[in-house]
Motif scaffolding. Structure first.
Motif, short mmCIF file in Angstrom:
data_model
loop_
_atom_site.label_atom_id
_atom_site.label_comp_id
_atom_site.label_asym_id
_atom_site.label_seq_id
_atom_site.Cartn_x
_atom_site.Cartn_y
_atom_site.Cartn_z
N LEU A 34 1.00 -1.63 4.79
CA LEU A 34 0.86 -0.48 5.33
C LEU A 34 -0.22 0.54 4.40
CD1 LEU A 34 2.28 2.16 5.95
CD2 LEU A 34 3.54 1.87 4.69
N GLN A 35 -1.21 1.38 4.68
CA GLN A 35 -2.17 1.52 3.86
C GLN A 35 -1.35 2.66 2.37
OE1 GLN A 35 -5.90 1.27 3.77
NE2 GLN A 35 -4.66 2.92 1.47
N TYR A 36 -1.90 2.51 0.97
CA TYR A 36 -1.25 3.12 -0.23
C TYR A 36 -1.45 4.43 -0.10
CZ TYR A 36 0.44 4.65 -4.14
OH TYR A 36 0.82 5.10 -5.59
N THR A 37 -0.22 5.85 0.18
CA THR A 37 -0.78 6.81 -0.07
C THR A 37 -0.68 7.24 -1.59
OG1 THR A 37 0.87 7.14 1.93
CG2 THR A 37 0.29 9.32 0.30
N ASP A 38 -2.10 8.12 -1.82
CA ASP A 38 -2.82 7.56 -3.39
C ASP A 38 -2.09 9.54 -3.62
OD1 ASP A 38 -4.79 7.84 -5.35
OD2 ASP A 38 -4.55 9.93 -4.91
N GLN A 39 -1.16 9.68 -5.02
CA GLN A 39 -0.74 10.71 -5.16
C GLN A 39 -1.46 11.13 -6.20
OE1 GLN A 39 3.15 11.06 -4.19
NE2 GLN A 39 2.18 9.57 -2.76
N GLY A 440 10.13 -9.87 -1.80
CA GLY A 440 10.73 -8.42 -2.43
C GLY A 440 10.94 -7.92 -1.89
N VAL A 441 10.87 -6.64 -2.04
CA VAL A 441 11.32 -5.36 -1.23
C VAL A 441 11.33 -4.11 -2.18
CG1 VAL A 441 12.70 -4.70 0.67
CG2 VAL A 441 12.89 -6.73 0.24
N ALA A 442 11.00 -3.12 -1.63
CA ALA A 442 10.83 -1.50 -1.93
C ALA A 442 10.85 -0.86 -1.40
CB ALA A 442 9.08 -2.01 -3.55
N SER A 443 10.64 0.35 -1.68
CA SER A 443 11.79 1.70 -0.79
C SER A 443 10.46 2.31 -1.60
CB SER A 443 13.00 2.13 -2.08
OG SER A 443 13.94 1.67 -2.15
N VAL A 444 10.19 3.16 -0.63
CA VAL A 444 9.17 3.81 -0.14
C VAL A 444 9.50 5.16 0.27
CG1 VAL A 444 6.97 4.03 1.67
CG2 VAL A 444 7.73 2.14 0.85
N SER A 445 9.74 6.79 -0.22
CA SER A 445 9.90 7.82 -0.34
C SER A 445 9.10 8.85 0.76
CB SER A 445 9.81 8.57 -1.61
OG SER A 445 8.12 8.97 -1.49
N LYS A 446 9.25 9.47 1.48
CA LYS A 446 8.50 10.32 2.81
C LYS A 446 7.23 10.29 2.09
CE LYS A 446 13.39 12.01 4.43
NZ LYS A 446 13.87 13.51 5.17
N GLU A 447 6.57 11.07 0.79
CA GLU A 447 5.77 10.81 0.35
C GLU A 447 4.88 9.58 0.11
OE1 GLU A 447 6.55 13.66 -2.88
OE2 GLU A 447 6.01 15.36 -2.17
N GLY A 448 5.62 9.11 0.10
CA GLY A 448 5.22 7.29 0.11
C GLY A 448 4.90 6.59 -1.42
#
Length: 467
Positions: A34-39, A440-448
């Motif tokens: 999944l393309q990482y969302t740059d912040q 492993g597993v990570a949580s992802v916010s609505k903003e990525g």
């Protein structure tokens, strides 16, 4: 000094390797990335850290003469008491500018009967808490040590400027507060100036006990101890790298947990180790001209720092520091012998480098505080099958968009492959054999924005209360 062209070539190499890994992932497993969302806001935070302000704060701390734990507490111009009061006033100024967003407290205790504190001494930590809007008890902590020392650890009267060790860390904590206090987060950010480190890590022990008493959900402690020196005793001058020390398995691990780990793995996947990987990823994405070295050790060989008391309690905690230490500038009386200058003076601190490492801290804390909490109760199965299955606890956090499964070859230091699986509580990776990888597993916010990765089972949990 290592120049930018060398750094660029190193990054290109890393990107090339990463691209190769992604290509392997695509061909072997289908669409995994999944393309990482740059912040952009994280880039903005990194850019706001000021080397000028940091340099001024280091000079102020140096000017207190000595900040030894046993030094004067009554004077307004000399000793650890004056230093503590100044730090508290700086936090108060910052809080006033953000409408009272910081809760400023003294977390303290009286210590006595110890080898380095034989008589009663009040050890006082100055702590500023920026409470999260939705999860005020979920914490990420940045710490630095107030106290300083010379050659004799019990000498509390001689001048001990402690410019790098550790005015640099405290200045970084204050500057991070200045920058991050302009933002609002879901989780809480804690800025901690700790005392008593040189006398036995007492400030860290006191804050750890306070966190346990108040049921803080501490998901990361970033201890900054010496973040200002770029020229080492080895002759290397380098302002482009930093070290992150992290323990492999938790010292609080039970015999049963150790037995499980023996058969399922996790020796290099404690919460602390995956916190370190998270910081390393932040550095690659948001901090210009900085590579972080993941050091698979609690601290430098046979030595310790103020993250250790948090580790001792089961919290995820790491040490961030310079790569090349100069031992003539650590724990030394101010003197010149045979043409060699000894002592931790401000001339040995590079303010731009300190600012760079402060930016790393600030961006990491902001990312963790904006991200959802790391997944809880992560479980894995798949022995003697072609597939690997996962489950984790559901969350009522409305900020969660979904979850991302990561995996890597067992010999690799960083996560290589990933798949975003949506807002579910279980998932099966088809034809990915459990024996060949770590997961492993990570949580992802609505903003990525992503949380740190959680290795399955007790060994990787960010919940320090697991027994």
């Amino acid at each position: 000094m290592l120049k930018t062209p060398f750094k660029i070539s190193t990054r290109l190499l890393k990107l090339s390797v990463l691209a190769g890994a992604c290509s392997v992932a695509m061909s072997a497993y289908g669409q995994t990335q999944l393309q990482y969302t740059d912040q952009q806001k994280l880039h903005d935070i990194a850019a706001q850290v000021s080397a000028v302000r940091i340099g001024s704060d280091i000079q102020t701390l140096v000017d207190f003469g000595t900040r030894h734990t046993l030094s004067d507490t009554k004077s307004n111009i000399r000793g650890i008491g004056a230093a503590r009061r100044w730090i508290k006033k700086e936090f108060e100024k910052i809080s006033a500018q953000c409408g009272g967003c910081l809760e400023i407290i003294e977390v303290k205790d009286t210590i006595s009967g110890e080898k380095r504190i034989p008589d009663p001494v009040e050890v006082v930590n100055i702590v500023a808490i920026q409470r999260g809007a939705t999860e005020p008890n979920r914490m990420v902590i940045m710490s630095g040590d107030i106290d300083s020392r010379v050659s004799d650890v019990m000498d509390f009267t001689s001048d001990s400027p402690g410019a790098n060790d550790n005015a640099s860390g405290v200045a970084g904590v204050i500057e991070a507060a200045r920058v991050l206090s302009k933002y609002k987060f879901n989780g809480s950010v804690v800025y901690a100036a700790l005392s008593g480190e040189e006398q036995g890590l007492f400030g860290g022990k006191i804050l750890t006990a306070y966190a346990q008493k108040h049921d803080w959900q501490v998901h990361g402690v970033l201890n900054n101890d010496m973040i200002g020196n770029i020229t080492g005793i080895n002759g290397v001058t380098d302002n482009t790298t930093a070290r992150i020390f992290s323990e492999g398995t938790r010292v609080v691990e039970t015999k049963e947990q150790a037995r499980t780990r023996r058969f399922t793995g996790g020796e290099v996947d404690s919460a602390s180790r995956n916190l370190a990987r998270y910081i390393d990823t932040v550095a690659d994405r948001y901090i210009e001209n900085l590579d972080t070295m993941l050091v698979y050790r609690l601290d430098r060989f046979g030595r310790g720092g103020h993250h250790r008391p948090f580790n001792d309690a089961g919290f995820a905690a790491v040490r961030i520091m310079e790569t090349n230490e100069h031992y003539d500038r650590q724990h030394q009386d101010l003197r010149t012998e045979e043409g060699i200058e000894y002592g931790d003076t401000i001339e040995g601190v590079d303010f731009d480098y300190t600012a760079k490492l402060t930016s790393l801290n600030a961006v990491t804390m902001a990312s963790m505080a904006w991200a959802p909490a790391p997944p809880k109760q992560v479980k894995i199965s798949g022995a003697v099958t072609a597939d690997t299955s996962f489950s984790w606890a559901s969350s009522d956090d409305n900020n969660i968009a979904g979850y991302k499964i990561y995996w890597r070859y067992t010999s690799e230091p960083q996560w290589q492959f990933s798949r975003y699986v949506g807002n579910v509580t279980n998932y099966t990776l088809k034809n990915v054999v459990i024996d060949n990888y770590y997961f492993g597993v990570a949580s992802v916010s609505k903003e990525g924005v992503e949380s740190p990765v959680v290795f399955p089972g007790d060994v990787g949990s960010f919940d320090h209360n697991i027994k």
